[in-house]
Design a protein around this motif. Sequence first.
Motif, short mmCIF file in Angstrom:
data_model
loop_
_atom_site.label_atom_id
_atom_site.label_comp_id
_atom_site.label_asym_id
_atom_site.label_seq_id
_atom_site.Cartn_x
_atom_site.Cartn_y
_atom_site.Cartn_z
N LEU A 223 16.18 14.69 -1.05
CA LEU A 223 14.82 14.77 -1.55
C LEU A 223 14.12 13.44 -1.28
O LEU A 223 14.51 12.40 -1.83
CB LEU A 223 14.82 15.07 -3.05
CG LEU A 223 13.49 15.49 -3.69
CD1 LEU A 223 13.02 16.81 -3.12
CD2 LEU A 223 13.63 15.59 -5.20
N LYS A 224 13.11 13.47 -0.42
CA LYS A 224 12.34 12.28 -0.10
C LYS A 224 11.35 12.00 -1.21
O LYS A 224 10.67 12.90 -1.69
CB LYS A 224 11.62 12.47 1.23
CG LYS A 224 10.91 11.23 1.74
CD LYS A 224 10.31 11.49 3.12
CE LYS A 224 9.65 10.23 3.70
NZ LYS A 224 9.09 10.50 5.04
N VAL A 225 11.26 10.74 -1.63
CA VAL A 225 10.38 10.34 -2.73
C VAL A 225 9.38 9.31 -2.21
O VAL A 225 9.77 8.31 -1.60
CB VAL A 225 11.18 9.74 -3.90
CG1 VAL A 225 10.25 9.35 -5.04
CG2 VAL A 225 12.22 10.74 -4.40
N ARG A 226 8.09 9.57 -2.46
CA ARG A 226 7.05 8.62 -2.05
C ARG A 226 6.03 8.48 -3.18
O ARG A 226 5.73 9.45 -3.88
CB ARG A 226 6.35 9.09 -0.78
CG ARG A 226 7.28 9.15 0.43
CD ARG A 226 6.51 9.18 1.75
NE ARG A 226 5.85 10.46 1.98
CZ ARG A 226 5.03 10.69 3.01
NH1 ARG A 226 4.77 9.71 3.87
NH2 ARG A 226 4.48 11.88 3.18
N LEU A 227 5.51 7.29 -3.33
CA LEU A 227 4.47 6.99 -4.32
C LEU A 227 3.19 6.60 -3.59
O LEU A 227 3.23 5.83 -2.63
CB LEU A 227 4.90 5.85 -5.24
CG LEU A 227 6.22 5.99 -6.00
CD1 LEU A 227 6.45 4.77 -6.89
CD2 LEU A 227 6.23 7.26 -6.84
N ARG A 228 2.07 7.16 -4.06
CA ARG A 228 0.78 6.74 -3.52
C ARG A 228 0.22 5.63 -4.40
O ARG A 228 -0.13 5.87 -5.57
CB ARG A 228 -0.21 7.91 -3.45
CG ARG A 228 -1.48 7.54 -2.70
CD ARG A 228 -2.42 8.72 -2.55
NE ARG A 228 -1.89 9.75 -1.67
CZ ARG A 228 -1.94 9.71 -0.35
NH1 ARG A 228 -2.48 8.65 0.27
NH2 ARG A 228 -1.44 10.69 0.38
N ILE A 229 0.17 4.44 -3.84
CA ILE A 229 -0.29 3.25 -4.57
C ILE A 229 -1.48 2.67 -3.84
O ILE A 229 -1.40 2.37 -2.65
CB ILE A 229 0.84 2.21 -4.70
CG1 ILE A 229 2.05 2.82 -5.43
CG2 ILE A 229 0.34 0.98 -5.45
CD1 ILE A 229 3.25 1.92 -5.47
N ASP A 230 -2.59 2.54 -4.54
CA ASP A 230 -3.83 2.03 -3.94
C ASP A 230 -4.22 2.83 -2.71
O ASP A 230 -4.69 2.28 -1.71
CB ASP A 230 -3.68 0.54 -3.60
CG ASP A 230 -3.42 -0.32 -4.82
OD1 ASP A 230 -3.83 0.09 -5.91
OD2 ASP A 230 -2.80 -1.38 -4.69
N GLY A 231 -3.98 4.13 -2.76
CA GLY A 231 -4.40 5.00 -1.67
C GLY A 231 -3.42 5.13 -0.52
O GLY A 231 -3.63 5.96 0.37
N ALA A 232 -2.35 4.36 -0.51
CA ALA A 232 -1.38 4.40 0.59
C ALA A 232 -0.02 4.86 0.06
O ALA A 232 0.39 4.47 -1.03
CB ALA A 232 -1.25 3.03 1.24
N LEU A 233 0.69 5.67 0.85
CA LEU A 233 2.00 6.17 0.44
C LEU A 233 3.09 5.14 0.75
O LEU A 233 3.10 4.53 1.82
CB LEU A 233 2.32 7.48 1.16
CG LEU A 233 1.61 8.72 0.63
CD1 LEU A 233 1.84 9.90 1.56
CD2 LEU A 233 2.07 9.07 -0.78
N ARG A 234 4.01 4.96 -0.19
CA ARG A 234 5.13 4.05 0.00
C ARG A 234 6.42 4.80 -0.29
O ARG A 234 6.54 5.53 -1.27
CB ARG A 234 5.02 2.85 -0.96
CG ARG A 234 3.77 2.01 -0.79
CD ARG A 234 3.83 0.79 -1.69
NE ARG A 234 2.55 0.11 -1.78
CZ ARG A 234 2.31 -0.94 -2.58
NH1 ARG A 234 3.29 -1.41 -3.32
NH2 ARG A 234 1.11 -1.49 -2.62
N ASP A 235 7.42 4.59 0.57
CA ASP A 235 8.71 5.26 0.40
C ASP A 235 9.50 4.63 -0.73
O ASP A 235 9.51 3.40 -0.90
CB ASP A 235 9.52 5.19 1.69
CG ASP A 235 8.99 6.12 2.76
OD1 ASP A 235 8.36 7.12 2.41
OD2 ASP A 235 9.21 5.83 3.96
#
Length: 573
Positions: A223-235
């Motif tokens: 399961l790939k997890v990414r967070l959108r922080i300040d408009g940009a996705l980070r792994d």
Amino acid sequence: MTVLARKQSGAAPVLVDLAPARRSDSAPPALDRLVLERGLVSAETLSRAQLVQSETGEPLDAVLTRLGLVSEQALAGALAAAAGLRIAAAADFPAEPVAGGRLSARFMREARAIPLRETEAGFEVAFVNPLAMEARQALAFALQRPVTPLVAHSGDMEAALDRLYPETPAAPDDVGTADEADLERLKDLSSDAPVVRAVNALISRAVEQQASDIHLEPTESGLKVRLRIDGALRDEDPLPAHLKAPFVSRIKVMAGLNIAERRLPQDGRLRLAVRGHDVDLRVASSPTIHGEGVVMRILDRSQLPLDFESLGFDRATLGRFRRVLGRPHGIVLVTGPTGSGKTTTLYASLLEMSTPERKILTIEDPIEYRLAGVNQTQVNPPIGLTFATALRSFLRQDPDVMMVGEIRDLETAEVAVQAALTGHTILATLHTNSAAAAVTRLLDMGVEPFLITSTLNAVLAQRLVRRLCPHCRKGYAPQRQALEAFEIAPTDLDRLWRPVGCEACGGSGFRGRVALIELLVADAETERLILAKASEREIQSAASLRTMFEDGIAKAKAGLTTIEEVLRATREA
């Protein structure tokens, strides 16, 4: 009641609470609907079976087959077709218990399930009723491996249970010990299980990093997890394959979604206490080829900037906008693409206008934040509650200010115009790329030009760009050639700023976002152009406004953002 599943010989017992399976409502609603929709029983027959179920505590599928109301073959075939599963043949059942001593006979009989074989992906398990998710989840926890369900005929299951898991009564001395172990294990499974801890930790980490969204994307290996922080996705660190299904199921349970339904998208909502304050999460699941993907929108009220200065309004623009909000009636539109902060600006406007003398009503899709002193309603199209119907009903409630989440069609636009004409203030959003484009969008919808000039007070267009971290940003003198390539006069910018990265911003060089704003206030010249059905370009050229690009240049010069961010947000690719 609770049953025990032993992980290995001599190990602490694993508690599996199958009490829900003993209640009259234990069978998932899908099973009730299934036997009716496929004509296996009549509604009267099903009612009789449910009555027997309530008296005996047996699962509904067991009652149906024991009383001969539905044949084993018909029920297994219907379940397999509905769930898209294979039917286990008698030859599929193993000669010896696959899970060894990890599962007790009482457990397996309550679950009406038998592990058939262990594979690299987990365990294949036969169930009489695979729609009973409690049993599947309990087995997955007990085996510490993913469970792949198959459908079994009731007779085959009973014969295999008698052969593989003969039931023996527990010794009296063991009862008290088992109860204590059950209680301890129940606490562990309900509040301290690895999946529960992993879900809570991910949400807490996302909130701490001020992420706006959590993306869970299933892959073949995990399961790939990414967070959108300040408009940009980070792994983030991915989750292993054996946690993929339990992790998503845990989130669906928390959000009140149907964990048995994996073929259709679902939407839900949940609230958690994180770092001492409540955080709302909007959950959307969607099927993919490797499993269910989930996106959670984080709605953290404590991180919501509802003052205009924090949003990015300069003093001059804010003064003009406040004068527009102070008018007794008319329409104010906020435009921009999805994710440009339109709703946040509207909420800030509502709080600015909220006084004891005003009644404010909103119709939204969905309600993102609860505002004190504001009456908020969410659309519900299946029952006929649309933006237009809600607006019409609002007019009978003596409001002063009404907010429409989005003007999507001519009907909603006409109701908003009529409300403005009768002395109300309307705030609404529209999906357009510029302030002037909002006028042409209304014209394209079919709103008459004279109605637009009579009601439109202003249009605010905006985009969001990443805000430079004030702790590590670094100034530099831009090269003339670079500015000319971007069609920027070198005299306009003698100093710009770039991101560096530090501990405060997590090494990204950015912290938060700021809006680039374009405010078009209706005047005599714009009204004349609207009546003439002028183009967007003509209205933009004639209007007295500072464009989003010009606002971005000013913010880049002031060190709030970078020139690259401004160009990305305001210039077409």
